[in-house]
Design a protein around this motif. Structure first.
Motif, mmCIF file in Angstrom:
data_model
loop_
_atom_site.group_PDB
_atom_site.id
_atom_site.type_symbol
_atom_site.label_atom_id
_atom_site.label_comp_id
_atom_site.label_asym_id
_atom_site.label_seq_id
_atom_site.Cartn_x
_atom_site.Cartn_y
_atom_site.Cartn_z
ATOM 1 N N ILE A 21 70.615 68.003 -4.383
ATOM 2 C CA ILE A 21 69.208 67.109 -4.417
ATOM 3 C C ILE A 21 68.808 66.215 -3.562
ATOM 4 O O ILE A 21 67.581 65.965 -3.447
ATOM 5 C CB ILE A 21 69.588 66.142 -5.485
ATOM 6 C CG1 ILE A 21 70.172 67.510 -7.023
ATOM 7 C CG2 ILE A 21 68.577 65.191 -5.855
ATOM 8 C CD1 ILE A 21 70.531 66.158 -8.536
ATOM 9 N N ALA A 22 69.640 65.961 -2.303
ATOM 10 C CA ALA A 22 69.186 65.151 -1.644
ATOM 11 C C ALA A 22 68.532 65.484 -0.075
ATOM 12 O O ALA A 22 68.017 65.106 0.379
ATOM 13 C CB ALA A 22 70.444 64.117 -0.755
ATOM 14 N N ILE A 23 69.124 67.274 0.035
ATOM 15 C CA ILE A 23 68.443 67.938 0.989
ATOM 16 C C ILE A 23 66.837 68.209 0.498
ATOM 17 O O ILE A 23 65.889 67.910 1.123
ATOM 18 C CB ILE A 23 69.381 68.891 1.271
ATOM 19 C CG1 ILE A 23 70.360 68.868 1.550
ATOM 20 C CG2 ILE A 23 68.451 70.215 1.829
ATOM 21 C CD1 ILE A 23 71.500 69.888 2.039
ATOM 22 N N GLU A 24 67.161 68.415 -0.726
ATOM 23 C CA GLU A 24 65.985 69.051 -1.592
ATOM 24 C C GLU A 24 64.612 67.366 -1.522
ATOM 25 O O GLU A 24 63.376 68.005 -0.663
ATOM 26 C CB GLU A 24 65.719 69.088 -2.998
ATOM 27 C CG GLU A 24 65.740 70.366 -3.227
ATOM 28 C CD GLU A 24 65.687 71.087 -4.559
ATOM 29 O OE1 GLU A 24 66.231 69.758 -5.667
ATOM 30 O OE2 GLU A 24 66.345 72.368 -5.182
ATOM 31 N N ALA A 25 65.340 66.347 -1.554
ATOM 32 C CA ALA A 25 64.601 65.014 -1.153
ATOM 33 C C ALA A 25 64.008 65.572 0.139
ATOM 34 O O ALA A 25 62.363 64.965 0.942
ATOM 35 C CB ALA A 25 65.055 63.917 -1.688
ATOM 36 N N GLN A 26 64.428 65.682 0.948
ATOM 37 C CA GLN A 26 64.596 65.589 2.443
ATOM 38 C C GLN A 26 63.547 66.365 3.066
ATOM 39 O O GLN A 26 62.511 66.347 4.129
ATOM 40 C CB GLN A 26 66.461 65.985 3.327
ATOM 41 C CG GLN A 26 66.248 65.234 4.750
ATOM 42 C CD GLN A 26 66.591 65.290 5.584
ATOM 43 O OE1 GLN A 26 68.333 65.980 4.855
ATOM 44 N NE2 GLN A 26 67.344 65.112 6.952
ATOM 45 N N GLN A 27 63.759 67.210 1.867
ATOM 46 C CA GLN A 27 62.806 68.458 2.937
ATOM 47 C C GLN A 27 61.353 68.161 2.365
ATOM 48 O O GLN A 27 60.456 68.281 2.962
ATOM 49 C CB GLN A 27 63.088 70.213 1.903
ATOM 50 C CG GLN A 27 64.158 70.408 2.687
ATOM 51 C CD GLN A 27 64.617 71.699 2.172
ATOM 52 O OE1 GLN A 27 64.749 71.765 1.070
ATOM 53 N NE2 GLN A 27 65.752 72.410 3.037
ATOM 54 N N ALA A 28 61.144 67.226 0.936
ATOM 55 C CA ALA A 28 60.550 67.457 0.444
ATOM 56 C C ALA A 28 59.438 66.299 1.050
ATOM 57 O O ALA A 28 58.397 66.369 1.703
ATOM 58 C CB ALA A 28 60.532 66.364 -0.947
#
Length: 128
Positions: A21-28
């Motif tokens: 979830i943290a990686i997805e937020a960082q990518q967004a």
């Protein structure tokens, strides 16, 4: 892949889910940054193009006005030359006439005919 927000009721069950979830937020966040940067660069490019276009338009306008002024001046000179040409053409025709030649010699060189008396009268200008 499911997106979650901070206000969501969904919580990750393990550390790997939390990391995902943290990686997805960082990518967004990175995608938003890239889009903002692209918009900014596009705006700067458009401003530069507009400024270059305005400068070129101004240069062309200045050229147009100077050329237009030169054209009016040249047309005035042409009309003056045409009038002078017609006067000179008439004078050339008149030079073939003996009476005109006599008149011209009398006026220019102060010659007289036999028995003719010349009176010089000053030009008086009336002033108020």
């Amino acid at each position: 892949m499911r997106r979650t927000t901070e206000q969501s009721n969904i919580r990750p069950l393990n550390a790997a889910g939390k990391h995902h979830i943290a990686i997805e937020a960082q990518q967004a966040k990175y995608a938003r940054y890239i889009h903002l940067r692209r918009r900014f660069l596009l705006g700067v490019f458009m401003i530069i193009v507009a400024v270059v276009a305005m400068v070129n338009f101004h240069k062309q306008y200045v050229k147009y006005t100077t050329t237009s002024a030169g054209l009016t001046e040249t047309s005035k000179t042409l009309s003056t030359a045409k009038a002078s040409h017609s006067d000179l053409k008439q004078e050339v025709k008149d030079l073939g006439d003996n009476s005109y030649l006599e008149k011209l010699v009398r006026e220019k060189y102060m010659y007289t005919k036999n028995g003719e008396t010349v009176f010089n009268i000053p030009n008086w200008q009336l002033t108020n």
